[in-house]
Design a protein around this motif. Structure first.
Motif, PDB file in Angstrom:
ATOM      1  N   GLY A 393       0.814  -1.214   0.000  1.00  0.00           N
ATOM      2  CA  GLY A 393       0.000   0.000   0.000  1.00  0.00           C
ATOM      3  C   GLY A 393       0.844   1.259   0.000  1.00  0.00           C
ATOM      4  O   GLY A 393       0.548   2.229  -0.715  1.00  0.00           O
ATOM      5  N   ALA A 394       1.928   1.265   0.804  1.00  0.00           N
ATOM      6  CA  ALA A 394       2.820   2.428   0.853  1.00  0.00           C
ATOM      7  C   ALA A 394       3.504   2.658  -0.487  1.00  0.00           C
ATOM      8  O   ALA A 394       3.648   3.801  -0.941  1.00  0.00           O
ATOM      9  CB  ALA A 394       3.871   2.236   1.944  1.00  0.00           C
ATOM     10  N   TYR A 395       3.889   1.574  -1.134  1.00  0.00           N
ATOM     11  CA  TYR A 395       4.576   1.676  -2.427  1.00  0.00           C
ATOM     12  C   TYR A 395       3.641   2.186  -3.525  1.00  0.00           C
ATOM     13  O   TYR A 395       4.015   3.039  -4.343  1.00  0.00           O
ATOM     14  CB  TYR A 395       5.148   0.306  -2.813  1.00  0.00           C
ATOM     15  CG  TYR A 395       5.807   0.288  -4.169  1.00  0.00           C
ATOM     16  CD1 TYR A 395       7.063   0.867  -4.370  1.00  0.00           C
ATOM     17  CD2 TYR A 395       5.174  -0.311  -5.262  1.00  0.00           C
ATOM     18  CE1 TYR A 395       7.667   0.855  -5.615  1.00  0.00           C
ATOM     19  CE2 TYR A 395       5.762  -0.327  -6.506  1.00  0.00           C
ATOM     20  CZ  TYR A 395       7.014   0.262  -6.681  1.00  0.00           C
ATOM     21  OH  TYR A 395       7.607   0.255  -7.927  1.00  0.00           O
ATOM     22  N   LEU A 396       2.393   1.684  -3.524  1.00  0.00           N
ATOM     23  CA  LEU A 396       1.462   2.038  -4.607  1.00  0.00           C
ATOM     24  C   LEU A 396       0.760   3.377  -4.374  1.00  0.00           C
ATOM     25  O   LEU A 396       0.622   4.175  -5.291  1.00  0.00           O
ATOM     26  CB  LEU A 396       0.409   0.931  -4.758  1.00  0.00           C
ATOM     27  CG  LEU A 396       0.916  -0.429  -5.258  1.00  0.00           C
ATOM     28  CD1 LEU A 396      -0.212  -1.445  -5.269  1.00  0.00           C
ATOM     29  CD2 LEU A 396       1.516  -0.297  -6.666  1.00  0.00           C
ATOM     30  N   TYR A 397       0.315   3.625  -3.123  1.00  0.00           N
ATOM     31  CA  TYR A 397      -0.532   4.795  -2.873  1.00  0.00           C
ATOM     32  C   TYR A 397      -0.073   5.664  -1.700  1.00  0.00           C
ATOM     33  O   TYR A 397      -0.796   6.574  -1.302  1.00  0.00           O
ATOM     34  CB  TYR A 397      -1.978   4.342  -2.620  1.00  0.00           C
ATOM     35  CG  TYR A 397      -2.557   3.533  -3.746  1.00  0.00           C
ATOM     36  CD1 TYR A 397      -2.875   4.131  -4.967  1.00  0.00           C
ATOM     37  CD2 TYR A 397      -2.783   2.164  -3.607  1.00  0.00           C
ATOM     38  CE1 TYR A 397      -3.418   3.385  -6.006  1.00  0.00           C
ATOM     39  CE2 TYR A 397      -3.314   1.410  -4.638  1.00  0.00           C
ATOM     40  CZ  TYR A 397      -3.620   2.025  -5.836  1.00  0.00           C
ATOM     41  OH  TYR A 397      -4.145   1.282  -6.866  1.00  0.00           O
ATOM     42  N   GLY A 398       1.105   5.378  -1.152  1.00  0.00           N
ATOM     43  CA  GLY A 398       1.640   6.207  -0.081  1.00  0.00           C
ATOM     44  C   GLY A 398       0.791   6.182   1.169  1.00  0.00           C
ATOM     45  O   GLY A 398       0.351   5.117   1.636  1.00  0.00           O
ATOM     46  N   LEU A 399       0.509   7.338   1.725  1.00  0.00           N
ATOM     47  CA  LEU A 399      -0.252   7.466   2.967  1.00  0.00           C
ATOM     48  C   LEU A 399      -1.606   6.787   2.872  1.00  0.00           C
ATOM     49  O   LEU A 399      -2.021   6.045   3.772  1.00  0.00           O
ATOM     50  CB  LEU A 399      -0.430   8.951   3.288  1.00  0.00           C
ATOM     51  CG  LEU A 399      -1.357   9.323   4.443  1.00  0.00           C
ATOM     52  CD1 LEU A 399      -0.810   8.801   5.760  1.00  0.00           C
ATOM     53  CD2 LEU A 399      -1.558  10.830   4.500  1.00  0.00           C
ATOM     54  N   TYR A 400      -2.322   6.995   1.772  1.00  0.00           N
ATOM     55  CA  TYR A 400      -3.661   6.435   1.612  1.00  0.00           C
ATOM     56  C   TYR A 400      -3.611   4.913   1.524  1.00  0.00           C
ATOM     57  O   TYR A 400      -4.487   4.215   2.037  1.00  0.00           O
ATOM     58  CB  TYR A 400      -4.319   7.013   0.362  1.00  0.00           C
ATOM     59  CG  TYR A 400      -4.164   8.506   0.278  1.00  0.00           C
ATOM     60  CD1 TYR A 400      -4.938   9.355   1.063  1.00  0.00           C
ATOM     61  CD2 TYR A 400      -3.206   9.083  -0.563  1.00  0.00           C
ATOM     62  CE1 TYR A 400      -4.778  10.724   1.010  1.00  0.00           C
ATOM     63  CE2 TYR A 400      -3.036  10.459  -0.624  1.00  0.00           C
ATOM     64  CZ  TYR A 400      -3.817  11.269   0.170  1.00  0.00           C
ATOM     65  OH  TYR A 400      -3.646  12.630   0.123  1.00  0.00           O
ATOM     66  N   GLY A 401      -2.576   4.402   0.887  1.00  0.00           N
ATOM     67  CA  GLY A 401      -2.415   2.952   0.756  1.00  0.00           C
ATOM     68  C   GLY A 401      -2.176   2.279   2.088  1.00  0.00           C
ATOM     69  O   GLY A 401      -2.665   1.167   2.343  1.00  0.00           O
ATOM     70  N   VAL A 402      -1.440   2.937   2.985  1.00  0.00           N
ATOM     71  CA  VAL A 402      -1.163   2.374   4.308  1.00  0.00           C
ATOM     72  C   VAL A 402      -2.446   2.298   5.134  1.00  0.00           C
ATOM     73  O   VAL A 402      -2.706   1.301   5.813  1.00  0.00           O
ATOM     74  CB  VAL A 402      -0.089   3.204   5.042  1.00  0.00           C
ATOM     75  CG1 VAL A 402       0.042   2.767   6.498  1.00  0.00           C
ATOM     76  CG2 VAL A 402       1.252   3.065   4.345  1.00  0.00           C
TER      77      VAL A 402
END
Length: 430
Positions: A393-402
């Motif tokens: 999630g962090a790799y794909l969407y950053g804060l929102y992905g986490v």
């Protein structure tokens, strides 16, 4: 009889609620004040330092504290508190030696790697982690003795003094994450000595009633055996939590993202976690005393625990629904303007917290059997999956992905633990 029990339970939970109420208020006010002084990047540095310091508690002291709490009532029944405390002291000494050796290795590695800019933050994090861990051992013993008012007092003091001294240090030495962390460390040191002075008289009273009792049980062996699977679980959980912050640090293009995530976690995850901890701390000594060594009592405790678990989850879902519906009004008051642009993610994090933290009710029921090994597999799988989802999630969407990864993992974990609870209850009644 039922009315008397209800009155007694109401008094106990009221005493606990006082501490948690002031803890919640102190935490929210403290974060509100700190975020006024600290920029998102500085607050992110503080959050990172606290996470690093939390390693020792999650990995070692926290699981041992569970073991210490679990066997206290049994040691009291056998009138072996003197020997029990001696064994606890030996465990703490061994833990402190292990922590010191690990810390020395980390510092040496940082020194030779040339990343000296991290050295102050790491040293502060280690000091914070040690004093935080020792405070929680004392708190665990107070919970085990069911000194509810003292527990409430110490919880409230811990929160208020942490933030009060941190703000004082910021005013004196300037705004930075390191200064805030050092202030929180000093606040916890003050609380430690207060806690110790409140605990010692209670323990002396138990010891004075024991006479010349000889030891029958190796309490150190029992505590370590009980805690060993929880140590693995705690380490994996810390890695998952740390991955959320380090993932944001490495996979986002702006240094404020970690500070934003810390706020989302503080106002989304923390309040629900606090409510669940309030209830589990109330229920833990009751479950352990109620279950004892008798199978019929254990089954009865399971049935009661399952009913309480379902009721609490339903109640908290309704609570989150109310918060989410009125989020704009609520967060306009408690959030500094610098952080309001991510307030819509707080509701998602609250739901993630509910699904994840409510599994502790299942964990607590299984601990009444004094066998924590069955908890190792589901927790390990859950935390490893959480680690994978977080990094993705962090790799794909950053804060929102986490944040989204946290919700997905918590949902899977919740379903897994529901099935686990059902299966263990079936085994218990056959």
């Amino acid at each position: 009889m039922n009315i008397n029990r209800l009155k007694k339970a109401s008094r106990e939970i009221s005493k606990i609620s006082i501490g948690y109420f002031f803890t919640a208020i102190g935490g929210l006010l403290g974060v509100r004040v700190l975020t006024t002084y600290l920029t998102p990047s500085q607050y992110g540095e503080l959050a990172l330092g606290i996470t690093m310091g939390g390693f020792f508690y999650s990995f070692l002291i926290g699981p041992l504290t569970n073991g210490i709490t679990r066997f206290f009532s049994i040691a009291k029944e056998k009138k072996e508190i003197r020997f029990y405390l001696l064994n606890i002291s030996q465990i703490i000494l061994k833990s402190l030696i292990l922590i010191s050796l690990f810390s020395l290795i980390v510092i040496i590695l940082i020194f030779f790697s040339g990343n000296l800019k991290w050295i102050n933050l790491v040293l502060l994090s280690i000091a914070f982690g040690i004093i935080y861990s020792f405070n929680n051992i004392i708190l665990g013993l107070q919970i085990a003795t069911r000194k509810r008012l003292k527990v409430s007092l110490n919880q409230a003091l811990t929160t208020f003094l942490r933030f009060l001294v941190a703000v004082l240090f910021i005013r004196l030495f300037g705004a930075s994450g390191k200064v805030a962390l050092f202030g929180q460390f000093i606040g916890l040191v003050i609380v430690f000595f207060i806690q110790l002075n409140l605990l010692i008289p209670d323990l002396k009273r138990y010891i004075s009633k024991e006479g010349n009792k000889t030891r029958e049980v190796d309490w150190q062996k029992k505590i370590i055996s009980f805690s060993r699977p929880l140590i693995v679980i705690g380490a994996l959980n810390w890695i998952r939590i740390a991955a959320e912050k380090w993932g944001i640090l490495f996979f986002t293009n702006y240094d404020e993202a970690l500070g934003y995530y810390a706020i989302i976690y503080q106002f989304g995850y923390y309040p629900i976690s606090l409510l669940v901890n309030l209830l589990t701390n109330y229920l833990r000594p009751i479950y352990f005393e109620r279950a004892g060594d008798n199978k019929e009592r254990l089954i009865s405790t399971y049935i009661l625990g399952i009913k309480i678990f379902i009721s609490i989850v339903i109640g908290l879902i309704f609570f989150i629904y109310i918060i989410f519906n009125y989020r704009e009004i609520i967060f306009s008051v408690i959030l500094d303007y610098k952080y309001k642009n991510v307030s819509y993610l707080i509701g998602v994090m609250m739901m993630s917290s509910l699904l994840n933290e409510s599994t502790s009710f299942v964990t607590l029921l299984m601990q009444t059997k004094r066998d924590t090994k069955p908890l190792l597999k589901p927790n390990a799988l859950s935390y490893l999956l959480g680690l994978l989802l977080t990094l993705t999630g962090a790799y794909l969407y950053g804060l929102y992905g986490v944040v989204l990864a946290s919700l997905i993992n918590s949902s899977i974990r919740f379903i897994y633990f529901l099935l686990l609870c059902k299966n263990h209850y079936k085994k218990l009644i056959t």
